[in-house]
Write an enzyme that holds these catalytic residues in place. Structure first.
Site, PDB file in Angstrom:
ATOM      1  N   TYR A   1       0.833  -1.208   0.000  1.00 10.41           N
ATOM      2  CA  TYR A   1       0.000   0.000   0.000  1.00 10.41           C
ATOM      3  C   TYR A   1       0.869   1.260   0.000  1.00 10.41           C
ATOM      4  O   TYR A   1       0.667   2.168  -0.825  1.00 10.41           O
ATOM      5  CB  TYR A   1      -0.940   0.010   1.222  1.00 10.41           C
TER       6      TYR A   1
ATOM      7  N   LYS B   1       1.628   4.603  -2.934  1.00 10.11           N
ATOM      8  CA  LYS B   1       1.639   6.057  -2.725  1.00 10.11           C
ATOM      9  C   LYS B   1       2.992   6.652  -3.133  1.00 10.11           C
ATOM     10  O   LYS B   1       3.080   7.818  -3.521  1.00 10.11           O
ATOM     11  CB  LYS B   1       1.334   6.386  -1.263  1.00 10.11           C
TER      12      LYS B   1
HETATM   13  N1  USQ Z   1       0.251  -1.527  15.375  1.00 13.59           N
HETATM   14  C1  USQ Z   1       0.245  -2.167  16.604  1.00 13.59           C
HETATM   15  N2  USQ Z   1      -0.907  -2.774  16.996  1.00 13.59           N
HETATM   16  C2  USQ Z   1      -2.047  -2.764  16.254  1.00 13.59           C
HETATM   17  C3  USQ Z   1      -2.039  -2.088  15.012  1.00 13.59           C
HETATM   18  C4  USQ Z   1      -0.870  -1.480  14.602  1.00 13.59           C
HETATM   19  O1  USQ Z   1       1.253  -2.212  17.320  1.00 13.59           O
HETATM   20  O2  USQ Z   1      -3.055  -3.347  16.692  1.00 13.59           O
HETATM   21  C5  USQ Z   1       1.487  -0.848  14.914  1.00 13.59           C
HETATM   22  C6  USQ Z   1       1.957  -1.293  13.538  1.00 13.59           C
HETATM   23  O3  USQ Z   1       2.801  -2.435  13.620  1.00 13.59           O
HETATM   24  C7  USQ Z   1       2.657  -0.048  13.035  1.00 13.59           C
HETATM   25  C8  USQ Z   1       1.898   1.097  13.683  1.00 13.59           C
HETATM   26  O4  USQ Z   1       1.182   0.521  14.771  1.00 13.59           O
HETATM   27  O5  USQ Z   1       3.967  -0.002  13.507  1.00 13.59           O
HETATM   28  C9  USQ Z   1       0.931   1.809  12.768  1.00 13.59           C
HETATM   29  O6  USQ Z   1       0.012   0.888  12.206  1.00 13.59           O
HETATM   30  P1  USQ Z   1      -1.401   1.402  11.632  1.00 13.59           P
HETATM   31  O7  USQ Z   1      -2.178   0.200  11.191  1.00 13.59           O
HETATM   32  O8  USQ Z   1      -2.043   2.306  12.609  1.00 13.59           O
HETATM   33  O9  USQ Z   1      -0.963   2.341  10.411  1.00 13.59           O
HETATM   34  P2  USQ Z   1      -0.449   2.034   8.927  1.00 13.59           P
HETATM   35  O10 USQ Z   1      -0.513   0.603   8.594  1.00 13.59           O
HETATM   36  O11 USQ Z   1       0.866   2.705   8.772  1.00 13.59           O
HETATM   37  O12 USQ Z   1      -1.497   2.755   7.994  1.00 13.59           O
HETATM   38  C10 USQ Z   1      -2.348   3.820   8.421  1.00 13.59           C
HETATM   39  C11 USQ Z   1      -3.457   3.978   7.388  1.00 13.59           C
HETATM   40  C12 USQ Z   1      -2.861   4.434   6.071  1.00 13.59           C
HETATM   41  C13 USQ Z   1      -2.045   5.695   6.289  1.00 13.59           C
HETATM   42  C14 USQ Z   1      -0.982   5.463   7.341  1.00 13.59           C
HETATM   43  C15 USQ Z   1      -0.248   6.730   7.698  1.00 13.59           C
HETATM   44  O13 USQ Z   1      -4.180   2.771   7.220  1.00 13.59           O
HETATM   45  O14 USQ Z   1      -3.905   4.664   5.136  1.00 13.59           O
HETATM   46  O15 USQ Z   1      -1.446   6.089   5.079  1.00 13.59           O
HETATM   47  O16 USQ Z   1      -1.616   5.009   8.555  1.00 13.59           O
HETATM   48  S1  USQ Z   1       1.420   6.413   8.162  1.00 13.59           S
HETATM   49  O17 USQ Z   1       1.449   5.325   9.139  1.00 13.59           O
HETATM   50  O18 USQ Z   1       1.949   7.636   8.719  1.00 13.59           O
HETATM   51  O19 USQ Z   1       2.112   6.004   6.960  1.00 13.59           O
END
Ligand code: USQ
Length: 397
Positions: A189, A193
């Site tokens: 994903y 981007k």
């Molecule tokens: N994480 C946990 N526990 C959980 C879920 C996630 O520890 O139950 C951790 C993940 O391993 C990761 C972090 O929290 O290190 C962020 O995960 P996330 O699912 O909150 O975010 P991400 O997958 O990066 O994606 C989300 C959105 C996406 C956006 C992005 C912004 O789904 O659309 O682009 O956040 S960013 O993270 O700044 O790239």
């Protein structure tokens, strides 16, 4: 302005539609409703009960007197219909949210990887192509991600999109140049981007398209001033292991007495923004359009950074929830620092809504109200980044 919101039925799209309509803009929603189909595929549903998009528009008309128009178009697959729509409606601005936005979903299987690349890159390229073909000089505002930068800790602040570098020419002279900050996406994903960025750079340079790319952090919260106005305007709220994002997940987990699902040591530092600020930023970006011939304007759309385990421990203190440290289904740095520049939005007048402002409790309240809709078996994050990792992921803490 006449504004097309592509992906206007989604988590950030819908509150953006309401915000812009409230301000008196003529808003058109273009969406293929794929997010609703993915819920059906995964067998999960939004924590909050969502009405159909047509019903949402009808309620908004009742509440505000403003008309929203909905057009069912699949950007990645219906290029000709997109061109026809642009010719017929000639928008002043196009806001592009119409991409598959979950990293875990994009890593689920080979099919999900292909879908995410074809859908996201196809949609973005069709849109750019169609703007050139129809000759419509609309300001294109795209929702990108902070994740394009990656999370390597070099101890320097991440600039807003561009990096000044020096290279030595053949005569040994140092020459300065500005480059797009090198991308280091952490999922399929996030990779899409990163590819979008190159498409934007090309179309701005070759065709003079006016483009703003918003590198957004993790959105938290659910309500905005406009979604609060009627029960049926409520925003979607994802809690499942594929679509739920970390802070909102921790808050619903606390509400249903489920141990907070920290991946690994929880040492990952990420950028965050409240949904109300996300909507405000889009509005601010619309009012600050680049001129023809300008480079792509890039904003870092975030307001604060936090380490995942600090968030879990803070929520545990506030609510009494337990914290579970689980094997990480992702391939990511166990610990990273993150410093991010967001000077441009602050200069445009953004006053950040921070975690400290009592809104965490609001999310827990929403989660408690709709707790009966939660399927606890869908809380664990089970989409693994590699086959090796898949064998180590525990299903239920
Ligand atoms: N994480 C946990 N526990 C959980 C879920 C996630 O520890 O139950 C951790 C993940 O391993 C990761 C972090 O929290 O290190 C962020 O995960 P996330 O699912 O909150 O975010 P991400 O997958 O990066 O994606 C989300 C959105 C996406 C956006 C992005 C912004 O789904 O659309 O682009 O956040 S960013 O993270 O700044 O790239």
């Amino acid at each position: 302005m006449k504004i097309a919101v592509l992906g206007g039925d989604g988590f950030v799209g819908w509150p953006t539609v309401l915000h812009l309509s409230h301000q008196g803009h003529e808003v058109h929603i273009i969406d293929n409703l794929s997010r609703r189909w993915i819920d059906t595929e995964l067998g999960v549903q939004s924590l909050t009960p969502m009405d159909s998009i047509q019903e949402r528009c009808r309620i908004w008309k009742e509440v505000s007197g403003e008309t929203l128009q909905f057009h069912l178009i699949d950007l990645a697959r219906e290029y000709d219909r997109l061109c026809d729509w642009l010719r017929d409606h000639r928008p002043d601005a196009v806001i592009h949210f119409a991409e598959q936005r979950a990293a875990p979903y994009s890593m689920k299987t080979d099919r999900h990887k292909s879908y995410t690349v074809n859908n996201n890159v196809g949609a973005t390229h069709n849109l750019l192509n169609a703007l050139v073909e129809t000759g419509i000089d609309a300001h294109l505002v795209h929702l990108g991600t902070m994740g394009v930068y990656g999370y390597s800790s070099v101890g320097a602040a991440i600039p807003e999109g561009y990096l000044d570098v020096e290279i030595e020419n053949l005569d040994g002279e140092k020459k300065g140049m500005e480059i797009l900050y090198p991308t280091r996406p952490g999922s399929i994903y996030h990779m899409t981007k990163s590819l979008d960025q190159i498409l934007f750079q090309f179309y701005a340079q070759n065709d003079g398209l006016r483009i703003t790319d918003l590198h957004q952090g993790i959105v938290w919260g659910t309500h905005t001033d406009q979604t609060r106005r009627h029960a049926q305007l409520i925003n979607r709220f994802d809690y499942d292991g594929d679509y739920g994002t970390v802070l909102n997940r921790f808050l619903i987990q606390a509400a249903i007495d489920y141990p907070l699902t920290v991946h690994g040591t929880g040492g990952q530092t990420r950028a965050f923004i409240h949904i109300q600020d996300s909507v405000r930023c889009i509005d601010l970006a619309l009012g600050d359009a680049p001129q023809t011939g300008d480079r792509v304007k890039i904003f870092n759309q975030m307001t604060e950074t936090h380490r995942v385990r600090d968030l879990a421990e803070m929520i545990a203190r506030l609510t009494g929830a337990r914290v579970a440290y689980l094997p990480n289904p992702r391939k990511e740095a166990a610990e990273n620092d993150l410093i991010v520049k967001n000077d441009q939005f602050l200069a445009l007048g953004l006053t950040p809504t921070t975690l400290a402002e009592g809104l965490l409790g609001e999310v827990v309240e929403v989660a408690k109200k709709y707790a009966h809709r939660i399927d606890r078996s869908r809380v664990p994050a089970v989409s693994a980044w590699t086959r090796d990792i898949a064998t180590r992921v525990v299903d239920d803490p």
